[in-house]
Design an enzyme around this catalytic site. Structure first.
Site, PDB file in Angstrom:
ATOM      1  N   GLU A   1       0.859  -1.177   0.000  1.00  0.00           N
ATOM      2  CA  GLU A   1       0.000   0.000   0.000  1.00  0.00           C
ATOM      3  C   GLU A   1       0.905   1.241   0.000  1.00  0.00           C
ATOM      4  OE1 GLU A   1      -3.562  -0.776   1.947  1.00  0.00           O
ATOM      5  OE2 GLU A   1      -4.360   1.212   1.672  1.00  0.00           O
TER       6      GLU A   1
ATOM      7  N   GLU B   1      -2.566   0.380  13.255  1.00  0.00           N
ATOM      8  CA  GLU B   1      -3.697   0.766  12.429  1.00  0.00           C
ATOM      9  C   GLU B   1      -5.022   0.487  13.144  1.00  0.00           C
ATOM     10  OE1 GLU B   1      -3.947  -1.443   8.787  1.00  0.00           O
ATOM     11  OE2 GLU B   1      -5.207   0.096   7.868  1.00  0.00           O
TER      12      GLU B   1
HETATM   13  C1  BGC Z   1      -5.381   2.649   4.596  1.00  0.00           C
HETATM   14  C2  BGC Z   1      -5.945   3.703   5.496  1.00  0.00           C
HETATM   15  C3  BGC Z   1      -6.826   4.544   4.617  1.00  0.00           C
HETATM   16  C4  BGC Z   1      -7.971   3.653   4.262  1.00  0.00           C
HETATM   17  C5  BGC Z   1      -9.126   4.290   3.607  1.00  0.00           C
HETATM   18  C6  BGC Z   1      -6.505   1.791   4.161  1.00  0.00           C
HETATM   19  O1  BGC Z   1      -6.145   0.724   3.407  1.00  0.00           O
HETATM   20  O2  BGC Z   1      -4.343   1.943   5.164  1.00  0.00           O
HETATM   21  O3  BGC Z   1      -5.129   4.256   6.383  1.00  0.00           O
HETATM   22  O4  BGC Z   1      -7.126   5.786   5.052  1.00  0.00           O
HETATM   23  O5  BGC Z   1      -7.526   2.521   3.569  1.00  0.00           O
HETATM   24  O6  BGC Z   1      -9.944   3.386   3.011  1.00  0.00           O
END
Ligand code: BGC
Length: 879
Positions: free
Chosen positions: A463, A740
């Site tokens: 990501e 997270e």
């Molecule tokens: C990210 C987040 C992001 C979110 C929004 C995720 O995969 O890691 O931090 O803001 O997606 O959908």
């Protein structure tokens, strides 16, 4: 005569070489004890001439306009300043600060992108190329500059020596519109006679596989090219320019494969340390390059620092796994790569794998999804060699080493090299509670790991994107801890570049292809609102009105779009919304499905963004826009109350985040409604035993919402809770970064099964801004901390706290300690600034620059909280 000011700095840069602005603004700091500046004089050595501004009566010394004629490309200037402060005498002149313009116009560029010309099988691993050129200099060199960038990533060398220390250059921007080049002083690299310039190339973001759901290759193009212009000035004033063109050659190098997610494979048997010298040792077939195209008008100079190695970390333990594998623990979840020093038989392959956490004693690579995070080094067998991968970074605390010759790696043989944008540290906090200190430390580490050229969500899995919502909530914390003004200014420019014509702000910037939910791009609250919130925040923290002006249009287009979407009801109640993302009760596979109505969140943000625009317009002197957006903010707040606040004062979503938004975004119009919202919020928190019940939206606001409605004690209960979910739960579980998910590691010791489980996400660490302002007690009350509030509000059994911040004007600090109910506070006000001190039980007091110490009367802090300290009102709009 008073002491000299500190040397002049330019824009938000720590050094002025290669600046991209023809009229860079100047800043200087006053030495202690000088009091307020009354006047200054700037002396400019430019174009062989010396000019002085004469005395300018002004208190300004942050981002002062360039006093000379605009710099031309490559032009150097030296700038000194002297000041008049309270004693009315001029100070000594400062040491000169040097600035040198980069290549300011497209016409300055003769370099073209050059790449390997051999056919590439798209199915293969696409072995990276190196490019080089030999040249002869007939006269001695007096100065030389390398202007360099790439399609992909590069590391340049001249005559066998690396140029600069930057990593992953040119970083990541919206390449089609903006490709950053760097300027290096390479005078010492060159000699009269035979010379060679060359570069390693990597795919990077430009054409490597990037993005979730398998990712995409060739996002920006298919070529992997160097763009370099070496400009050499000789002793007789003549110049030689060596620019990338058809006379360069290319060959595959010892890097066999390379990818930001994948890691790197390097075969040292193919390595020739002399490859970038006029006399390479290994015979390599260098073939002519292919020349590609690039509009030089899209090349621009950096606005902030580059990514560099900023720290080395040794393993704290090495565990032998029995089958030739060793597991190294670095004691800290970090972002970077390993440097190894290894000796052994030729052809031995040493493999390095990385992960943030362990699962049953092994690397938890599942969480990396499709990022392999694996580096391989194949030995040359010619004695000890030191190596690190070039074009990759990993997020890890643990590494597994396989194939190490001769058993366990010796001490010092494997070192983690921490990498991030090399920003200046500006903020510190510590207090009497070691768990809170570790939490703060974790916030700092998550910022470091995710400020890698752009502000990312996470640094480890497939990501690593510039999610707009994450930085929107974290920017207040970030801007206290580090000088991130230049980096975020640059990134906001990319936000503007990616904004759709209708005003839609993408979920993440730069935009890359995503799954169906993300493509085509559609507007979403809290994420898109970065466009209105963050420029204002940066202006508050760094005192940069130009920055605010440049980004105002982006915010305006965004709010105008939301206004159209909401229509006459003023309620934004349509479309895909992520709501209070990652509310702890949201199911692992639907993190937007929390306690709070997604559209309540959307309308609250609409109102607050309109308010931000009104403040911004006002600061910029646009009274018409200020009135318009102020009225819009009022109307949306009224619509919000009509739709989401019940006559009883309860909200339709009876959730902490709903009340947080109503309070912190100042959406309630009577003190009574506000009090009731605060009381309900406190009750909800206490009913849940002060465990967290908020996600990305509510968490950054909740401590302020409680504090501002007289429930400081409840805010402290939240802060000091150690049961899951809470901030300190993660700390008691050994966290060294912010997670997270509140339960990325669950109380039963298992990892959260969600496909999205990172251990390094700064968003929920946004509480550190409250630590700085409320526990520590320092708040900016006008742009750039020109005026400050010193108001520590103790609680939670914390008996002392120290915080300091290097403001644009200098150091602001506050240390307080409670002894038998008496608070002693030591305060430093930056030169040129003024503060208000509010200590428990004492009347507010105005203070000027310098150090001050105060004692309060004996004070029962706990009783004071129960009595409710006077509400503060929402965070004041600053000017
Ligand atoms: C990210 C987040 C992001 C979110 C929004 C995720 O995969 O890691 O931090 O803001 O997606 O959908």
């Amino acid at each position: 005569m008073s002491l000299q000011p500190a040397p002049v700095t330019f824009e938000h840069l720590t050094h002025g070489l290669g600046i991209g602005v023809a009229t860079p603004r100047l800043s200087w700091k006053l030495p202690p004890g000088t009091g307020a500046q009354q006047a200054y004089e700037v002396e400019l050595h430019q174009g062989g001439r010396l000019r002085r501004t004469g005395r300018v009566d002004s208190p300004d010394h942050v981002l002062v306009p360039w006093p000379g004629v605009p710099l031309t490309s490559r032009e150097r200037a030296a700038v000194r300043v002297r000041t008049w402060c309270v004693d009315g005498e001029p100070s000594a002149w400062s040491e000169p600060g040097a600035v040198e313009a980069g290549l300011l116009h497209a016409g300055d560029w003769s370099a073209a992108p050059v790449a390997a010309a051999w056919p590439e099988d798209p199915g293969t691993d696409r072995r990276p190329a190196r490019v080089r050129k030999d040249f002869t200099l007939r006269r001695p060199v007096t100065s030389a500059r390398l202007y360099v960038t790439a399609h992909g990533l590069y590391e340049a060398e001249i005559n066998g020596a690396r140029v600069g220390e930057d990593a992953l250059s040119p970083g990541w921007t919206v390449y089609h519109q903006r490709l950053r080049y760097h300027t290096h002083d390479v005078t010492a690299h060159l000699t009269k006679g035979a010379n060679t310039v060359g570069a390693w190339l990597g795919d990077g973001w430009y054409r490597g596989r990037f993005g979730f759901d398998g990712g995409t290759r060739d996002i920006y193009g298919t070529d992997q090219s160097l763009i370099a212009q070496l400009e050499i000035t000789h002793d007789d004033g003549t110049t030689t320019v060596i620019a990338t063109d058809s006379t360069w050659t290319a060959a595959p190098g010892p890097i066999l494969t390379s990818g930001l997610y994948e890691g790197e494979t390097f075969d040292a048997r193919l390595d020739d340390p002399a490859w970038s010298t006029p006399e390479p040792v290994l015979p390599v077939d260098w073939t002519p390059v292919a020349v590609h195209r690039r509009d030089p008008a899209t090349l621009f100079a950096p606005q902030g620092p580059a990514v560099r190695c900023t720290q080395e970390v040794a393993p704290v333990s090495v565990i032998r796994k029995g089958d030739g594998r060793y597991l190294l623990d670095f004691g800290q979840n970090l972002v970077g790569r390993l440097r190894i020093t290894v000796d052994g038989p030729a052809g031995t392959a040493v493999t390095l794998r990385h992960a943030e956490v362990l699962e049953e004693g092994e690397l938890a690579v599942r969480l990396l999804r499709e990022a392999h995070a694996k580096d391989t080094y194949v030995l040359a067998g010619e004695g000890p060699r030191t190596w690190q991968p070039r074009f990759t970074l990993h997020g890890f605390r643990y590494a597994e080493v396989t194939g190490w010759p001769g058993g366990e790696p010796a001490e010092g043989a494997v070192t983690a090299l921490v990498h991030h944008t090399d920003m200046r540290r500006t903020g510190w906090f510590e207090c009497s509670d070691p768990l809170v200190n570790r939490l703060h430390e974790n916030v700092v580490w998550s910022m470091r790991g995710n400020f890698v050229d752009i502000p990312t969500d996470c640094p480890q899995r497939d990501e690593r994107l510039g999610w707009t919502g994450d930085i929107q909530v974290f920017a207040p914390t970030a801007s206290y801890l580090y000088d991130c003004a230049g980096m975020l200014d640059s990134w906001l420019t990319d936000v503007a570049a990616e904004q759709l014509p209708d005003g839609t702000v993408p979920w993440y910037v730069p935009v890359i292809p995503g799954g169906p939910q993300w493509t085509p791009i559609h507007p979403g609250a809290a994420w898109g609102d970065v466009a209105a919130f963050t420029p204002w925040l940066l202006h508050q923290r760094f005192g940069d009105l130009d920055l605010l002006r440049r980004h105002f249009a982006t915010g305006r287009k965004w709010v105008d779009l939301v206004e159209r979407l909401a229509g006459p009801t003023r309620l934004w109640d349509t479309g895909v919304q992520l709501g209070d993302w990652l509310d702890p009760i949201a199911p692992p596979d639907d993190p937007g499905d929390g306690r709070t109505d997604r559209y309540l969140v959307a309308t609250a943000y609409f109102a607050r963004s309109a308010r931000h625009l009104a403040w911004s317009a006002d600061a910029l002197g646009d009274s018409e826009a200020a009135l318009h957006y102020g009225a819009l903010a009022d109307a949306v707040a009224a619509a919000f109350r009509g739709r989401y606040v019940l006559p009883t004062g309860r909200m339709t979503s009876d959730s902490p985040t709903a009340y947080c938004l109503a309070i912190a975004f100042d959406l309630l119009d009577t003190p009574d409604l506000r009090r009731r919202a605060g009381d309900r919020l406190a009750t909800l928190v206490l009913e849940d035993d002060a465990r967290i019940a908020t996600g990305f939206v509510g968490t950054p606001l909740i401590c302020d919402a409680l504090t501002d409605t007289g429930h400081l004690d409840v805010a402290y209960r939240l802060l000091t809770q150690t049961e899951c979910p809470s901030w300190l739960y993660t700390v008691t579980q050994g966290a060294t970064t912010i997670w997270e998910r509140w339960d990325s590691l669950r109380p039963d010791g298992t990892l959260n099964p969600g496909g999205m489980t990172s251990f390094n996400h700064y968003a929920l660490g946004a509480v550190a801004d409250w630590l700085h302002r409320v526990v520590g007690g320092i708040t900016a009350t006008s742009a750039g901390y020109r005026t400050l509030s010193y108001r520590p509000r103790p609680g939670g059994g914390i008996t002392w706290a120290n915080t300091s911040h290097e403001t644009p004007y200098g150091t602001a600090a506050l240390s307080w300690r409670l002894t038998d109910g008496v608070m002693t506070a030591r305060i430093t006000v930056p030169q040129g600034c003024s503060g208000t001190v509010e200590l428990p039980g004492r009347e507010p007091l105005a203070v000027g620059p310098g150090d001050h110490t105060f004692d309060t009367a004996r004070f029962d802090h706990d009783a004071a909280h129960q009595r409710r300290m006077p509400a503060f009102g929402p965070q004041v709009p600053l000017r």
